[in-house]
Motif scaffolding. Structure first.
Motif, PDB file in Angstrom:
ATOM      1  N   THR A 155       0.873  -1.171   0.000  1.00  0.00           N
ATOM      2  CA  THR A 155       0.000   0.000   0.000  1.00  0.00           C
ATOM      3  C   THR A 155       0.909   1.220   0.000  1.00  0.00           C
ATOM      4  O   THR A 155       2.123   1.098  -0.008  1.00  0.00           O
ATOM      5  N   ARG A 181     -12.553 -12.618   2.006  1.00  0.00           N
ATOM      6  CA  ARG A 181     -13.151 -11.593   2.879  1.00  0.00           C
ATOM      7  C   ARG A 181     -14.308 -12.233   3.630  1.00  0.00           C
ATOM      8  O   ARG A 181     -15.107 -12.958   3.047  1.00  0.00           O
ATOM      9  N   TRP A 222     -11.034  -9.583   9.201  1.00  0.00           N
ATOM     10  CA  TRP A 222     -11.297  -8.970   7.900  1.00  0.00           C
ATOM     11  C   TRP A 222     -11.288 -10.034   6.795  1.00  0.00           C
ATOM     12  O   TRP A 222     -12.181 -10.077   5.960  1.00  0.00           O
ATOM     13  N   GLN A 234      -6.098 -11.615   8.334  1.00  0.00           N
ATOM     14  CA  GLN A 234      -6.063 -10.158   8.427  1.00  0.00           C
ATOM     15  C   GLN A 234      -7.217  -9.736   9.321  1.00  0.00           C
ATOM     16  O   GLN A 234      -8.364 -10.126   9.102  1.00  0.00           O
ATOM     17  N   LYS A 276      -9.396  -6.691  11.566  1.00  0.00           N
ATOM     18  CA  LYS A 276      -9.875  -5.322  11.375  1.00  0.00           C
ATOM     19  C   LYS A 276      -9.078  -4.369  12.244  1.00  0.00           C
ATOM     20  O   LYS A 276      -8.652  -4.717  13.348  1.00  0.00           O
ATOM     21  N   ASP A 277      -8.892  -3.161  11.757  1.00  0.00           N
ATOM     22  CA  ASP A 277      -8.223  -2.143  12.550  1.00  0.00           C
ATOM     23  C   ASP A 277      -9.245  -1.458  13.464  1.00  0.00           C
ATOM     24  O   ASP A 277     -10.409  -1.850  13.510  1.00  0.00           O
ATOM     25  N   HIS A 326     -10.793   1.183  13.157  1.00  0.00           N
ATOM     26  CA  HIS A 326     -11.881   1.863  12.446  1.00  0.00           C
ATOM     27  C   HIS A 326     -12.762   0.893  11.673  1.00  0.00           C
ATOM     28  O   HIS A 326     -13.649   1.317  10.938  1.00  0.00           O
ATOM     29  N   GLY A 327     -12.497  -0.413  11.802  1.00  0.00           N
ATOM     30  CA  GLY A 327     -13.305  -1.417  11.116  1.00  0.00           C
ATOM     31  C   GLY A 327     -12.840  -1.749   9.713  1.00  0.00           C
ATOM     32  O   GLY A 327     -13.457  -2.554   9.027  1.00  0.00           O
ATOM     33  N   GLY A 328     -11.738  -1.167   9.283  1.00  0.00           N
ATOM     34  CA  GLY A 328     -11.183  -1.460   7.967  1.00  0.00           C
ATOM     35  C   GLY A 328     -10.135  -2.554   8.053  1.00  0.00           C
ATOM     36  O   GLY A 328      -9.914  -3.129   9.119  1.00  0.00           O
ATOM     37  N   PRO A 329      -9.459  -2.849   6.947  1.00  0.00           N
ATOM     38  CA  PRO A 329      -8.428  -3.886   6.977  1.00  0.00           C
ATOM     39  C   PRO A 329      -7.254  -3.476   7.860  1.00  0.00           C
ATOM     40  O   PRO A 329      -6.765  -2.353   7.766  1.00  0.00           O
TER      41      PRO A 329
END
Length: 150
Positions: free
Chosen positions: A10, A45, A52, A71, A73-74, A76-79
């Motif tokens: 990323t 997913r 995640w 993986q 979740k962070d 904030h609920g994202g990956p």
């Protein structure tokens, strides 16, 4: 031979691996080099409040164990960060896939029972079963617990 692998996953994360391999092992080293992107491209997913995505890397069809890539979740609920758990029985992975609560199953049967390495973020595992060396590969002398459910 000097082997350098550089991958950008990323905008924030970049994996850099540098190693020296004797020339007689050059082809084997190239064949064994596997990036986080290669491991994560087949992840599935999942619908979970904690997990995640996950996947398994099996050496061949006859193997009874594989390396599970998870993986979470962070905040904030994202990956979030990606972890690899070594030598997880394929039957246990299949039970995880079928479990109604992915996070609960992971905490109960996988998290503390298998050697693991953190592939992203700080790359330093905090649990006693963490493999905290540069390559994230478990040393041959280390063994994981066999407290897997039957």
């Amino acid at each position: 031979m000097k082997l350098t692998i550089r991958k950008r996953i990323t905008a924030e994360v970049e994996i850099l691996c540098l190693g020296f391999v004797p020339s007689e092992y050059r082809q084997q080293a190239i064949n064994c080099a596997i990036s986080t992107r290669d491991l994560t491209k087949n992840m599935v997913r999942v619908k979970s409040s904690n997990v995640w995505a996950y996947g398994i890397n099996i050496a061949d069809k006859k193997s009874k164990t594989g390396d599970v890539i998870a993986q979470f979740k962070d905040t904030h609920g994202g990956p979030g960060d990606i972890y690899i758990y070594y030598d997880v029985p394929v039957t246990l992975y299949r039970r995880w896939v079928a479990a109604p609560s992915k996070g609960h199953f992971h905490w109960q049967y996988i998290r503390n029972n298998f050697l693991y390495a953190k592939l992203t973020g700080s790359k330093k595992g905090k649990l006693k079963n963490a493999v905290n060396n540069i390559r994230g590969v478990p040393p041959a002398s280390m063994e994981h617990g066999d407290d897997t459910p039957s």
